[in-house]
Design a protein around this motif. Structure first.
Motif, mmCIF file in Angstrom:
data_model
loop_
_atom_site.group_PDB
_atom_site.id
_atom_site.type_symbol
_atom_site.label_atom_id
_atom_site.label_comp_id
_atom_site.label_asym_id
_atom_site.label_seq_id
_atom_site.Cartn_x
_atom_site.Cartn_y
_atom_site.Cartn_z
ATOM 1 N N LEU A 32 0.836 -1.207 0.000
ATOM 2 C CA LEU A 32 0.000 0.000 0.000
ATOM 3 C C LEU A 32 0.868 1.253 0.000
ATOM 4 O O LEU A 32 0.597 2.213 -0.739
ATOM 5 C CB LEU A 32 -0.921 -0.021 1.223
ATOM 6 N N TRP A 33 1.933 1.267 0.815
ATOM 7 C CA TRP A 33 2.862 2.394 0.846
ATOM 8 C C TRP A 33 3.548 2.554 -0.514
ATOM 9 O O TRP A 33 3.709 3.681 -1.006
ATOM 10 C CB TRP A 33 3.880 2.183 1.954
ATOM 11 N N ALA A 34 3.916 1.445 -1.127
ATOM 12 C CA ALA A 34 4.547 1.499 -2.449
ATOM 13 C C ALA A 34 3.587 2.077 -3.487
ATOM 14 O O ALA A 34 3.981 2.890 -4.332
ATOM 15 C CB ALA A 34 5.006 0.101 -2.871
ATOM 16 N N GLN A 35 2.308 1.699 -3.405
ATOM 17 C CA GLN A 35 1.325 2.217 -4.350
ATOM 18 C C GLN A 35 1.092 3.720 -4.166
ATOM 19 O O GLN A 35 0.918 4.455 -5.138
ATOM 20 C CB GLN A 35 -0.005 1.475 -4.190
ATOM 21 N N ILE A 36 1.073 4.178 -2.923
ATOM 22 C CA ILE A 36 0.931 5.620 -2.679
ATOM 23 C C ILE A 36 2.117 6.365 -3.267
ATOM 24 O O ILE A 36 1.963 7.412 -3.914
ATOM 25 C CB ILE A 36 0.804 5.893 -1.163
ATOM 26 N N ASN A 37 3.322 5.835 -3.058
ATOM 27 C CA ASN A 37 4.525 6.458 -3.620
ATOM 28 C C ASN A 37 4.476 6.497 -5.141
ATOM 29 O O ASN A 37 4.864 7.495 -5.769
ATOM 30 C CB ASN A 37 5.773 5.688 -3.173
ATOM 31 N N ILE A 38 4.015 5.410 -5.738
ATOM 32 C CA ILE A 38 3.935 5.343 -7.198
ATOM 33 C C ILE A 38 2.923 6.354 -7.726
ATOM 34 O O ILE A 38 3.153 7.021 -8.746
ATOM 35 C CB ILE A 38 3.547 3.908 -7.639
ATOM 36 N N THR A 39 1.794 6.496 -7.025
ATOM 37 C CA THR A 39 0.773 7.463 -7.441
ATOM 38 C C THR A 39 1.301 8.889 -7.333
ATOM 39 O O THR A 39 1.100 9.714 -8.243
ATOM 40 C CB THR A 39 -0.486 7.303 -6.575
ATOM 41 N N VAL A 40 1.998 9.183 -6.243
ATOM 42 C CA VAL A 40 2.583 10.515 -6.062
ATOM 43 C C VAL A 40 3.650 10.774 -7.119
ATOM 44 O O VAL A 40 3.762 11.886 -7.659
ATOM 45 C CB VAL A 40 3.168 10.647 -4.638
ATOM 46 N N SER A 41 4.426 9.739 -7.443
ATOM 47 C CA SER A 41 5.476 9.905 -8.457
ATOM 48 C C SER A 41 4.898 10.101 -9.845
ATOM 49 O O SER A 41 5.577 10.619 -10.734
ATOM 50 C CB SER A 41 6.402 8.672 -8.453
ATOM 51 N N LEU A 42 3.640 9.708 -10.073
ATOM 52 C CA LEU A 42 2.959 9.973 -11.336
ATOM 53 C C LEU A 42 2.506 11.427 -11.411
ATOM 54 O O LEU A 42 2.737 12.122 -12.405
ATOM 55 C CB LEU A 42 1.754 9.046 -11.486
ATOM 56 N N ILE A 43 1.882 11.911 -10.349
ATOM 57 C CA ILE A 43 1.232 13.224 -10.390
ATOM 58 C C ILE A 43 2.226 14.362 -10.186
ATOM 59 O O ILE A 43 2.086 15.435 -10.793
ATOM 60 C CB ILE A 43 0.105 13.284 -9.338
ATOM 61 N N SER A 44 3.260 14.141 -9.365
ATOM 62 C CA SER A 44 4.209 15.221 -9.052
ATOM 63 C C SER A 44 4.886 15.798 -10.299
ATOM 64 O O SER A 44 4.933 17.020 -10.466
ATOM 65 C CB SER A 44 5.257 14.731 -8.054
ATOM 66 N N PRO A 45 5.431 14.980 -11.216
ATOM 67 C CA PRO A 45 6.047 15.564 -12.421
ATOM 68 C C PRO A 45 5.057 16.302 -13.296
ATOM 69 O O PRO A 45 5.417 17.272 -13.970
ATOM 70 C CB PRO A 45 6.617 14.334 -13.150
ATOM 71 N N LEU A 46 3.786 15.852 -13.306
ATOM 72 C CA LEU A 46 2.775 16.567 -14.078
ATOM 73 C C LEU A 46 2.539 17.954 -13.489
ATOM 74 O O LEU A 46 2.373 18.938 -14.220
ATOM 75 C CB LEU A 46 1.468 15.766 -14.111
ATOM 76 N N ALA A 47 2.522 18.032 -12.155
ATOM 77 C CA ALA A 47 2.370 19.331 -11.488
ATOM 78 C C ALA A 47 3.603 20.207 -11.698
ATOM 79 O O ALA A 47 3.505 21.434 -11.737
ATOM 80 C CB ALA A 47 2.106 19.120 -9.998
ATOM 81 N N LEU A 48 4.751 19.580 -11.829
ATOM 82 C CA LEU A 48 6.003 20.317 -12.028
ATOM 83 C C LEU A 48 6.116 20.874 -13.455
ATOM 84 O O LEU A 48 6.830 21.842 -13.698
ATOM 85 C CB LEU A 48 7.182 19.386 -11.728
ATOM 86 N N MET A 49 5.419 20.234 -14.400
ATOM 87 C CA MET A 49 5.351 20.676 -15.808
ATOM 88 C C MET A 49 6.722 20.828 -16.455
ATOM 89 O O MET A 49 6.930 21.699 -17.302
ATOM 90 C CB MET A 49 4.557 21.984 -15.908
ATOM 91 N N GLY A 50 7.671 20.009 -16.043
ATOM 92 C CA GLY A 50 8.990 20.040 -16.663
ATOM 93 C C GLY A 50 9.815 21.261 -16.331
ATOM 94 O O GLY A 50 10.911 21.439 -16.875
ATOM 95 N N LEU A 51 9.329 22.116 -15.426
ATOM 96 C CA LEU A 51 10.012 23.383 -15.157
ATOM 97 C C LEU A 51 11.350 23.207 -14.456
ATOM 98 O O LEU A 51 12.211 24.083 -14.536
ATOM 99 C CB LEU A 51 9.105 24.309 -14.332
ATOM 100 N N SER A 52 11.541 22.093 -13.775
ATOM 101 C CA SER A 52 12.845 21.866 -13.147
ATOM 102 C C SER A 52 13.933 21.727 -14.213
ATOM 103 O O SER A 52 15.049 22.238 -14.054
ATOM 104 C CB SER A 52 12.795 20.615 -12.264
ATOM 105 N N MET A 53 13.614 21.062 -15.334
ATOM 106 C CA MET A 53 14.583 20.932 -16.409
ATOM 107 C C MET A 53 14.799 22.272 -17.116
ATOM 108 O O MET A 53 15.901 22.598 -17.550
ATOM 109 C CB MET A 53 14.127 19.881 -17.418
ATOM 110 N N GLY A 54 13.728 23.079 -17.238
ATOM 111 C CA GLY A 54 13.888 24.414 -17.781
ATOM 112 C C GLY A 54 14.782 25.266 -16.905
ATOM 113 O O GLY A 54 15.595 26.067 -17.398
#
Length: 483
Positions: free
Chosen positions: A42-64
């Motif tokens: 369950l903890w692994a699934q929460i981490n995986i879900t967060v790892s999906l949504i976080s980069p979308l919220a970041l919108m690639g701006l860290s690389m910019g």
């Protein structure tokens, strides 16, 4: 920045990453032996879900951030860029956290197959906001080559989590304690980073002067985050669907050990792209080629024996760090370790695509890898279980590096050092045959055998001429003189 300083910085971060991995090394048995396969899944699934949504919220701006500010010296421009990006991702992170919190119940029911997981998903939703704002604040130190600060903050985060998770688990808070401890530490890291940034560049209300330019570069990278997630992590959802959360726990524990290979590319990538961006902007193309060829060579000379070593020690590693319930996943470790090596090669070559700003190419590459990963998972998981999930990841990464090398070589050609790589494989095989003969029953024997294996690798490499004269001169420099 000379190549010697570049190498020293990579070595320093490599040492920090080793300590960070050691922290994760000790955290794994604390969580698995306390939570068991189901709650750990369950903890692994929460981490995986967060790892999906976080980069979308970041919108690639860290690389910019990295691409546009690596060679910037004007404090006014830096200040405007930093606070524009930070403010922007704070709003997007809040929105993403709110959406996950709102839809936690249907996700728990249909994605996790456990409606009782709703409460934990809601608690974990706040990790998205902290992930994006902490990521941007830490990128500041990476971009402006404040490597020691970046490294110390990373270390503090790892061992801070270890400390507080241990305390809250001992107090009986279980999985909720793991989530709360993670939130506490990440919040503290962000606050420390923000205070330091303000002390360096001051504070200003952002006017978003350059945000359009950054988004034009970064937004094409945003789908990559989703597509890469499909390649790297969607298998957890498919394992849940076919085999249940308990199997996800076993698979995730094995993957966390196999993914130790990733620590060898992390220090290199943290420094490589900012430095390459600066050299490329200054039209020092020959220097770019030198950095690329040396980075690839040293990465492989270290990572190839690490893959062989993890493969030889896979079963005792998983047995010592977890419980008997997790032991069935030991065969996953060698496959994921090799996948990590391929992912590292991809991370090195993709820098060329970033330099020439052909970011759409990475999207197409990731789409091919993601589609193949999903199809292979649907075919292999029902028939051979979690081994099928691991093999799907390996094949997908192989496709990624083949396509990435083909695209990047259109812009730059550099030395691959094939002969040295062959020597490394031969030496690693000798080490594997030596290490695999031992029966390991405790952690001390594990470290002892691993140390002997490393010495075997170095000795064989020395005998067959796997090290250059320059590398041998460095070793000699730090060897104590004979009495």
């Amino acid at each position: 920045m000379s190549y010697q300083k570049f190498a020293r910085d990579v070595g320093f971060i490599g040492a920090v990453q080793a300590l960070t991995s050691l922290g994760a090394f000790f955290l794994l048995p604390i969580i698995t032996k306390t939570l068991g396969t189901y709650d750990y899944g369950l903890w692994a699934q929460i981490n995986i879900t967060v790892s999906l949504i976080s980069p979308l919220a970041l919108m690639g701006l860290s690389m910019g951030f990295v691409r546009f500010l690596s060679s910037e010296t004007e404090k006014k421009i830096i200040r405007e860029a930093v606070y524009s990006i930070l403010f922007f991702v704070t709003l997007s992170g809040l929105l993403a956290s709110f959406l996950l919190y709102t839809f936690a119940e249907p996700l728990a029911t249909f994605g996790f197959k456990d409606p009782e997981a709703t409460y934990f998903i809601q608690a974990g939703s706040f990790l998205i906001l902290l992930n994006v704002i902490e990521s941007v604040s830490l990128f500041y130190f990476r971009v402006f080559r404040q490597i020691k600060k970046f490294s110390y903050l990373t270390l503090f985060e790892t061992f801070g989590k270890l400390f507080f998770i241990l305390i809250l688990i001992k107090m009986g808070y279980g999985l909720l304690g793991v989530i709360v401890a993670t939130l506490m530490v990440q919040s503290f890291i962000f606050l420390i980073s923000l205070v330091d940034i303000i002390s360096q560049i001051g504070f200003a209300i952002p006017r978003f002067t350059y945000i359009k330019e950054y988004l034009q570069f970064s937004l094409p990278l945003t789908p990559n985050a989703l597509i890469r997630w499909v390649t790297e992590s969607s298998d957890r959802y498919l394992v849940t669907y076919f085999l249940g959360l308990g199997s996800v726990g076993v698979y995730s524990a094995a993957c966390s050990i196999g993914n130790l290979i990733q620590l060898f590319v992390s220090p290199l990538q943290l420094i490589l792209l900012p430095e390459l961006s600066k050299l490329f902007d200054e039209n020092k193309i020959d220097q770019v080629r030198i950095y690329m060829s040396h980075s690839l060579r040293y990465f492989l000379l270290i990572t190839i024996p690490a893959v062989f070593g993890l493969s030889a020690l896979a079963k005792p590693l998983l047995g010592l760090l977890t419980t008997q319930d997790f032991l069935s996943g030991w065969m996953v470790i060698p496959i994921i370790a090799l996948s990590g090596l391929l992912a590292g090669i991809f991370q090195i070559f993709v820098n060329i695509i970033f330099l020439v700003k052909k970011t759409k190419s990475t999207t197409y590459i990731n789409i091919v890898a993601a589609a193949s990963n999903v199809l292979l998972n649907l075919l292999l998981i029902p028939s051979i279980g979690i081994i099928g999930a691991a093999l799907s990841t390996l094949i997908s990464y192989f496709l990624m590096i083949v396509l990435c090398i083909r695209v990047s070589m259109k812009h730059f050609v550099f030395d691959f050092y094939f002969y040295d790589i062959a020597k490394s494989i031969f030496s690693s095989l000798a080490m594997y045959l030596f290490v695999s003969r031992f029966t390991i029953s405790n952690i001390y024997e594990l470290f002892g055998v691993a140390g002997m294996g490393a010495l075997i690798y170095i000795f064989v490499m020395f005998i067959i001429g796997g090290f250059s004269k320059y590398e041998l001169s460095i070793v000699k420099k730090f060897t104590p003189p004979r009495l």
